[in-house]
Write a protein that holds these residues in place. Structure first.
Motif, mmCIF file in Angstrom:
data_model
loop_
_atom_site.group_PDB
_atom_site.id
_atom_site.type_symbol
_atom_site.label_atom_id
_atom_site.label_comp_id
_atom_site.label_asym_id
_atom_site.label_seq_id
_atom_site.Cartn_x
_atom_site.Cartn_y
_atom_site.Cartn_z
ATOM 1 N N VAL A 205 50.567 46.308 46.229
ATOM 2 C CA VAL A 205 51.264 46.619 44.990
ATOM 3 C C VAL A 205 51.542 45.363 44.168
ATOM 4 C CG1 VAL A 205 53.324 47.677 43.995
ATOM 5 C CG2 VAL A 205 52.321 48.643 46.052
ATOM 6 N N SER A 206 51.765 44.239 44.839
ATOM 7 C CA SER A 206 52.074 42.988 44.137
ATOM 8 C C SER A 206 50.842 42.188 43.759
ATOM 9 C CB SER A 206 52.983 42.100 45.005
ATOM 10 O OG SER A 206 54.283 42.619 45.068
ATOM 11 N N VAL A 207 49.793 42.286 44.546
ATOM 12 C CA VAL A 207 48.580 41.475 44.334
ATOM 13 C C VAL A 207 47.413 42.423 44.091
ATOM 14 C CG1 VAL A 207 47.075 39.675 45.257
ATOM 15 C CG2 VAL A 207 49.506 39.722 45.884
ATOM 16 N N ARG A 208 47.077 42.630 42.814
ATOM 17 C CA ARG A 208 46.109 43.658 42.446
ATOM 18 C C ARG A 208 44.846 43.072 41.795
ATOM 19 N NH1 ARG A 208 49.396 47.516 38.731
ATOM 20 N NH2 ARG A 208 47.347 48.519 38.621
ATOM 21 N N ASP A 209 44.578 41.811 42.022
ATOM 22 C CA ASP A 209 43.450 41.154 41.349
ATOM 23 C C ASP A 209 42.117 41.858 41.578
ATOM 24 O OD1 ASP A 209 44.704 38.338 40.443
ATOM 25 O OD2 ASP A 209 45.496 38.910 42.395
ATOM 26 N N VAL A 210 41.917 42.457 42.748
ATOM 27 C CA VAL A 210 40.630 43.105 43.034
ATOM 28 C C VAL A 210 40.376 44.300 42.121
ATOM 29 C CG1 VAL A 210 40.485 42.373 45.437
ATOM 30 C CG2 VAL A 210 41.655 44.518 44.865
ATOM 31 N N GLU A 211 41.419 44.802 41.467
ATOM 32 C CA GLU A 211 41.224 45.939 40.572
ATOM 33 C C GLU A 211 40.467 45.543 39.302
ATOM 34 O OE1 GLU A 211 44.690 48.356 39.859
ATOM 35 O OE2 GLU A 211 45.504 47.910 41.852
ATOM 36 N N ARG A 212 40.424 44.252 39.023
ATOM 37 C CA ARG A 212 39.757 43.788 37.806
ATOM 38 C C ARG A 212 38.242 43.914 37.914
ATOM 39 N NH1 ARG A 212 42.204 39.330 37.668
ATOM 40 N NH2 ARG A 212 43.827 39.890 36.172
ATOM 41 N N GLY A 234 53.842 41.295 55.555
ATOM 42 C CA GLY A 234 55.161 41.238 56.174
ATOM 43 C C GLY A 234 56.299 40.993 55.214
ATOM 44 N N LYS A 235 56.004 40.890 53.910
ATOM 45 C CA LYS A 235 57.054 40.575 52.937
ATOM 46 C C LYS A 235 57.674 41.801 52.285
ATOM 47 C CE LYS A 235 55.235 36.021 51.742
ATOM 48 N NZ LYS A 235 54.776 35.147 50.629
ATOM 49 N N PHE A 236 57.072 42.972 52.460
ATOM 50 C CA PHE A 236 57.671 44.197 51.937
ATOM 51 C C PHE A 236 58.649 44.724 52.981
ATOM 52 C CE2 PHE A 236 53.595 45.211 49.338
ATOM 53 C CZ PHE A 236 53.926 44.214 48.443
ATOM 54 N N SER A 258 59.391 36.360 47.653
ATOM 55 C CA SER A 258 59.577 35.923 46.276
ATOM 56 C C SER A 258 60.422 36.961 45.548
ATOM 57 C CB SER A 258 58.226 35.775 45.579
ATOM 58 O OG SER A 258 57.601 37.049 45.445
ATOM 59 N N GLU A 259 60.845 36.648 44.307
ATOM 60 C CA GLU A 259 61.605 37.622 43.532
ATOM 61 C C GLU A 259 60.780 38.888 43.308
ATOM 62 O OE1 GLU A 259 63.063 35.976 39.940
ATOM 63 O OE2 GLU A 259 64.218 34.380 40.919
ATOM 64 N N LYS A 260 59.476 38.721 43.120
ATOM 65 C CA LYS A 260 58.593 39.871 42.933
ATOM 66 C C LYS A 260 58.545 40.718 44.194
ATOM 67 C CE LYS A 260 54.180 39.070 42.725
ATOM 68 N NZ LYS A 260 52.852 38.633 42.218
#
Length: 375
Positions: A205-212, A234-236, A258-260
């Motif tokens: 959900v936070s890292v969606r670069d592959v969708e490009r 492990g960060k969610f 991170s804040e995100k």
């Protein structure tokens, strides 16, 4: 009279085609082997061989058959443990085993020709992985990462030789630019070689670069997708999980939130409370909701984590849930997609703006509007 097989114990037992262009059937979740070993304990956490075997047993007992590892993981020990476990259980042919080369094939010796994508590295990778896995064939064999030096034709010729020998069944590729995958598959098809059928890369959900570029490429190429990091590496975590983690002094892989990560975790927890599911289960359900032929790689070292991940297969997110999650961290697709729009046939979006040649006046107005916003 033919009797249908009994229903599986959990949704993990329902098999799915690996890709539009591959007939092998696998469980919807893939068990990752990065944590199965003792040589990367400071990075992946500690686990004993007995506990690793217990986790593998639980995965298969729940219906799983898709297991992922690499020659690089724990300098080969992950493959060794999985191979020993398969030999003891006598279940090799009931499993779909994926492994990778490009990392060091010689354990911790790190000879320059034992890594990278070159033909020699591939030959050594296949040979040593077969030994460690105690098998005569590898179901899915990945190019682990692009090395920016080996010619595409050398890679595809080498992979096809191993396909013809029966040592590997399905070539795959990981962590590689989309344009290179397209070039490799085009070369393979032109020469009657085996193209890549599966891609592995970071997506959540936070890292969606592959969708490009990557996800549209996979749909056009008829490939499946095995994303890693779907649960945020492990960060969610819910607030309660975070407090428990801090109280136990257990490190968060990849560093602190991170804040995100915090904002995304809060929304995942809200949706989880509504559906009676955990943060990680909702994160996995998001991936299933977004993409067909997707097989998230789940790690972890505990059976209870596995059981929680399986619950993601029992929930379905609505369009409103997906929108709520993605509003937390809007993804910028960039040029040219913010100029001409995205292809709704590929991404399955109904609200996407697409320029229409049949309406030239509106087309010009849209272009001018976009240009004005950039001033």
């Amino acid at each position: 009279m033919f009797n249908p097989p009994p229903a599986p114990k959990t949704p993990l037992g329902y098999r799915r085609l690996l890709a539009p262009n591959a007939g092998v059937r696998v469980s919807p979740l893939c068990l990752g082997g990065m944590s199965l070993g003792s040589k990367w304990a400071d990075f992946t956490g500690k686990i004993t061989k007995e506990a690793a075997f217990e986790l593998l047993d639980a995965f298969v007992e729940a219906g799983g058959n898709f297991i992922d590892t690499a020659n690089l993981y724990h300098f080969g020990e992950s493959e060794e443990w999985i191979g020993e476990w398969m030999e003891q259980r006598g279940n090799r042919d009931r499993l779909v085993i994926a492994t990778k080369y490009s990392g060091f094939n010689d354990g911790e010796q790190k000879d320059v020709n034992s890594m990278g994508n070159a033909g020699k590295s591939m030959h050594l990778g296949v040979r040593e992985s077969l030994k460690r896995l105690r098998t005569s064939y590898i179901d899915v064999f990945y190019v682990h990462f692009w090395d920016y030096s080996t010619p595409v034709d050398e890679i595809m010729r080498g992979l096809h030789r191993h396909v013809l020998s029966g040592e590997i069944l399905y070539p795959a590729v990981s962590d590689t630019p989309a344009w290179i995958v397209v070039q490799a598959n085009a070369f393979a098809r032109q020469h009657g070689y085996s193209p890549f059928v599966l891609y592995q890369g970071l997506w959540n959900v936070s890292v969606r670069d592959v969708e490009r570029e990557v996800l549209p490429m996979l749909r056009k190429e008829g490939m499946g997708f095995a994303p890693w990091g779907v649960i945020g590496q492990g960060k969610f975590m819910s607030k309660q999980q975070l407090e428990e983690r801090k109280a136990s002094n257990e490190p968060i892989r990849g560093g602190e939130q991170s804040e995100k990560d915090v904002r995304v975790s809060e929304v995942l927890a809200e949706i989880g409370d509504e559906l009676g599911a955990s943060v990680t289960a909702v994160a996995l359900a998001w991936a299933f909701r977004k993409m067909p032929y997707v097989f998230p790689i789940i790690g972890g070292r505990k059976v209870e984590h596995l059981k929680d991940n399986i619950k993601s297969l029992e929930i379905t997110l609505t369009d409103a849930h997906v929108a709520k999650l993605e509003e937390v961290n809007p993804f910028d697709f960039g040029f040219p997609y913010d100029f001409f729009g995205r292809d709704p046939h590929l991404m399955g979006e109904t609200t996407n703006r697409v320029m229409k040649a049949s309406d030239p006046i509106q087309w010009v107005q849209d272009v001018r509007s976009i240009e004005a916003q950039r001033q």
